[in-house]
Design an enzyme around this catalytic site. Structure first.
Site, PDB file in Angstrom:
ATOM      1  N   CYS A  30       0.733-119.736  32.630  1.00  7.02           N
ATOM      2  CA  CYS A  30       1.924-120.581  32.068  1.00  7.02           C
ATOM      3  C   CYS A  30       1.387-121.554  30.656  1.00  7.02           C
ATOM      4  CB  CYS A  30       2.633-121.273  32.950  1.00  7.02           C
ATOM      5  SG  CYS A  30       3.383-120.314  34.389  1.00  7.02           S
TER       6      CYS A  30
ATOM      7  N   HIS B 216       7.019-126.641  29.282  1.00  6.56           N
ATOM      8  CA  HIS B 216       6.858-125.690  29.954  1.00  6.56           C
ATOM      9  C   HIS B 216       8.112-125.622  30.775  1.00  6.56           C
ATOM     10  CE1 HIS B 216       5.927-122.153  32.382  1.00  6.56           C
ATOM     11  NE2 HIS B 216       5.468-122.837  33.498  1.00  6.56           N
TER      12      HIS B 216
ATOM     13  N   ASN C 298      11.389-119.043  34.934  1.00  7.13           N
ATOM     14  CA  ASN C 298      10.069-119.414  34.527  1.00  7.13           C
ATOM     15  C   ASN C 298       9.497-118.227  34.055  1.00  7.13           C
ATOM     16  OD1 ASN C 298       7.455-119.946  34.081  1.00  7.13           O
ATOM     17  ND2 ASN C 298       6.827-120.767  35.809  1.00  7.13           N
TER      18      ASN C 298
END
Length: 358
Positions: free
Chosen positions: A110, A247, A277
């Site tokens: 990520c 994020h 996500n």
């Protein structure tokens, strides 16, 4: 001194969505359970490979910068879900946009987009490149065990891209910090790779494994520490930050992060409700959305941070340039999809529930 500034941006999100109510049709969950815990209302499910998502996002970013693929000196593609391990899928994007340059993938999970943007900045500052295409793209639905609620509700598919160019102006990437915490390597993983027993049918049961409580704690610590460092590097106070683009893993993590850093929560951009996500794609997609909503203004100080499997973490301080509108637009789009999100994942759902009960 050379700086690396963002001159183009683009995103690609597959049309099929999977809502929280859709998930409730085959697992014990509900929108009332998912939304308060994560901030997620829906996620997108791709009917194409990661490279196709990346290529469409790249074409939009190039158009926004007023460039052609042939103008690009380097392509850096951040992904944990490539179509193929050999060759890299940056080469597929390169072919699709007509570029003639260096092209490679990186996997920092990520944190991948900020890692890639940091590498691009280094290339520009060294004089090795003047125009770099940076992409974050993921097809995480491929890795989901749909019988495991803790991970099945979190992830989605998508891609985002930016073009960074050399400039003499003091703008663009002002500072970045990267780190990895190997002690947390086992708390977020998927057991796909050459470590698998390729002769065992059980090896096909790879999926994302996740210790949510430990991730929550380490993510906030990692992002907060690196964010403080980049501000210190630039001798900048947190109150001088105009916008935070973190994020998009969990809305609770974002809320806790800005509270810990004593930053006004109104400065944090959050779009996780629409996407879930999307790993390396979350920050470039968020940049595109923030621009569409006219939340990014010329000259703003933008703080971005991320964490991911590894456990990687990254933070970056940007000063946005003068332009917040694209020079041109692209008509690039994905091929039509005639299935719903539920229909796209049905085979995987049936597989994992069958193996769970066998």
């Amino acid at each position: 001194m050379q700086y690396a500034t963002i001159t183009g941006w683009g995103k690609c999100v597959p049309p099929a969505t999977l809502t929280n109510d859709d998930l409730a049709t085959f697992m014990e969950t509900s929108d009332e359970w998912i939304k308060p815990r994560t901030g997620i209302s829906q996620r997108h499910i791709s009917h194409v490979d990661t490279s196709e998502l990346a290529s469409v996002a790249a074409k939009h970013a190039l158009a926004a910068a007023g460039l052609e693929g042939s103008d690009i000196d380097m392509i850096i593609l951040a992904t944990a879900t490539p179509d193929t391990l050999i060759p890299n899928i940056a080469s597929t994007v390169q072919a699709n946009i007509g570029a003639n340059c260096a092209a490679f993938d990186i996997n920092a999970a990520c944190s991948g987009f900020l890692y890639a943007l940091s590498l691009a900045t280094g290339q520009i500052k060294s004089g090795a490149a003047r125009k770099v295409l940076v992409i974050g793209a993921e097809r995480l639905s491929f890795f989901i065990d749909w019988s495991r609620r803790d991970t099945a509700v979190l992830f989605g598919d998508g891609a985002g891209a930016v073009v960074v160019e050399a400039t003499d102006k003091q703008e663009g990437v002002l500072s970045y910090e990267l780190n990895n915490d190997p002690e947390g390597r086992e708390i977020l993983k998927a057991s796909f790779g050459s470590g698998m027993d390729r002769y065992s049918a059980d090896s096909l049961d790879f999926f994302i494994q996740f210790d949510g409580r430990e991730i929550f704690k380490r993510a906030i610590q990692g992002m907060a520490n690196l964010s403080a460092k980049v501000l210190e590097n630039c001798d900048m106070d947190k109150d001088q930050v105009d916008l935070v683009i973190p994020h998009q893993a969990n809305e609770r993590i974002i809320d806790t992060l800005v509270h810990k850093m004593k930053i006004d929560p109104a400065k944090a951009f959050v779009n996780i409700a629409n996407y879930g996500n999307t790993s390396a794609a979350t920050i470039p997609i968020a940049i595109c959305d923030a621009l569409e909503k006219e939340l990014i203004k010329p000259g703003q100080n933008i703080l971005s941070c991320a964490f991911g499997a590894g456990l990687t973490s990254a933070a970056m301080l940007l000063k946005w340039g003068e332009r917040v509108t694209p020079i041109a637009t692209s008509d690039a789009e994905l091929p039509p999809c005639d299935k719903t999100g539920l229909e796209l994942i049905k085979r995987a759902v049936d597989y994992f529930y069958r193996h769970q009960n066998s």
